[in-house]
Write a protein that holds these residues in place. Structure first.
Motif: not given
Length: 434
Positions: A92, A141-142, A134-135, A138, A131
């Motif tokens: 990361i 995603a983590v 995507v934000a 995220s 965005k």
């Protein structure tokens, strides 16, 4: 001033320290946040990175004994997990570091072209407007990285260790790397290979038979309900969906009692008619027949619902054209109905096959993998690879062997699914019905 001065300075500063390029570009809040992130990361790496590398290489050096019961000792599995967490955080950090350099270079280029850099509020507004997806993604995603990807990597690593009872269970004993030794034992060592090939063969047979029977059984039922002369279609749909609506835990346990060889009502009814009872769950052959039949009872309603939905989307003009050409009912089914159903449901059919390879409930709740086979290692006649894996893990503590089996299951399912899905017409001609 050199034309590339802002871009180059911002890039070099962001390489030297995360956030300095943003500070140079007068994006002070963003730059400060990045500087704080790097400071936190450096402090974390100083205390953990060396330990993580040492741990992932050695898996510990000091087992727990009577002499150091309250002192320093190593737990190989805890060390592996902690090392994985640290290494994933390194990944990361590298990703954020690269994004930091690219951002600083991009803003520097905009400054060279006379554009004023966005302040923090404008940057947030830009992310929310352009965005946001995507934000927003995220964050999960983590979570996926640490709670899904990391366990998968952990399972893969276990397959290359000797983590198993009775000799290598921490903390009393350490775990060591053994390379491909576990896989070699699984496919070459007779005591394990005989069980592995036997269970694998039955798993493939089970997956094929259970998929074919439930799919075409559902197709038959859906076609019968969809006939013009059938009345009370809603009632028939409701009745036939009940086996699926009832939780499998209940229906399969009820079926287990019904097929009981000594006290089950099925054998009792057969006895009333002068027929001898059958060893439904105690004979290897009949146990396999039983699980396939019961799986049909549970699985046919799913295919029925799916195919009923497809039947409503087939244009009636196709049937009318076929009737004008003098096609019989069977010909209309073969030329119109079946191709349209297969075209639409082929991906689902592949998914059902992959799911049946891992159909833990149908086997475990009905037979528990039994009857026992004396020449098998911790497996029964009806055990699938997934139920065998469960027994090796929960009952026998053979974690390395179970992990190797898990990897093999993944390879089989992934290879079959990807290969067959890419060969289906629904994949090749996805724009056909648009």
């Amino acid at each position: 001033m050199d034309r590339h001065q802002h871009r180059d300075r911002a890039t070099i500063l962001s390489i030297l320290c995360m956030g300095l390029g943003q500070l140079y570009n007068r994006q002070y809040i963003k730059g400060l946040l990045l500087v704080l992130f790097e400071a936190f990361s450096v402090i974390y790496f100083i205390g953990n990175l060396g330990y993580a590398v040492w741990g992932i290489v050695t898996l510990g050096e000091t087992p727990r004994t009577g002499a150091n019961m309250n002192g320093d000792w190593d737990h190989s599995i805890f060390i592996m997990i902690q090392s994985l967490i640290t290494l994933l955080f390194v990944a990361i950090f590298i990703l954020v570091y690269v994004m930091n350099v690219r951002d600083a270079r991009k803003i520097g280029l905009e400054r060279e072209n006379g554009k004023k850099p966005n302040n923090f509020k404008q940057s947030v507004r830009y992310v929310l407007d352009y965005k946001f997806a995507v934000a927003f993604l995220s964050i999960p995603a983590v979570g996926i990285l640490f709670f899904t990807v990391m366990p998968i990597i952990f399972m893969i690593l276990l397959a290359f260790t000797n983590y198993s009872a009775p000799k290598h269970i921490p903390p009393a004993m350490l775990v060591d790397w053994v390379g491909f030794g576990t896989f070699k034992n699984l496919v070459a060592l007779k005591t394990w290979s005989h069980t592995f090939y036997g269970v694998l063969t039955w798993t493939i047979i089970w997956a094929i038979l259970s998929t074919v029977t439930t799919y075409f059984g559902g197709l038959l039922v859906a076609l019968l309900i969809n006939q013009r002369g059938i009345r009370f279609k809603g009632l028939w749909r409701t009745i036939l969906i009940l086996p699926y609506a009832i939780p499998q835990l209940i229906s399969l346990l009820v079926m287990r009692n019904m097929f009981n060889g000594q006290f089950g009502p099925i054998n009792q009814y057969l006895g009333y008619f002068g027929l001898g009872g059958l060893p439904w769950l105690t004979d290897p052959f009949w146990a396999k027949v039983t699980v396939i039949v019961v799986n049909m009872w549970v699985g046919i309603p799913v295919s029925m619902l799916l195919i009923l939905g497809v039947l409503t989307t087939i244009p009636k003009d196709l049937y009318e054209a076929a009737e004008v050409d003098g096609a019989t009912g069977y010909q209309k089914f073969r030329i119109v109905t079946l191709p349209m159903i297969l075209f639409t449901t082929a991906p689902t059919l592949i998914t059902q096959f992959a799911g049946n390879i891992n159909n833990f409930n149908a086997i475990f709740l009905l037979t528990g993998g039994d009857p026992v086979k004396g020449d098998y290692q911790y497996a029964g006649a009806t055990d699938l690879l997934v139920t065998w894996l469960y027994k090796l893990t929960l009952n026998q503590n053979k974690y390395n062997m179970a992990s190797a089996i898990g990897i093999i299951i993944f390879i089989i399912i992934a290879s079959f699914s990807i290969y067959n899905y890419r060969r289906t017409k629904s994949f090749k001609e996805e724009d056909m019905i648009q």
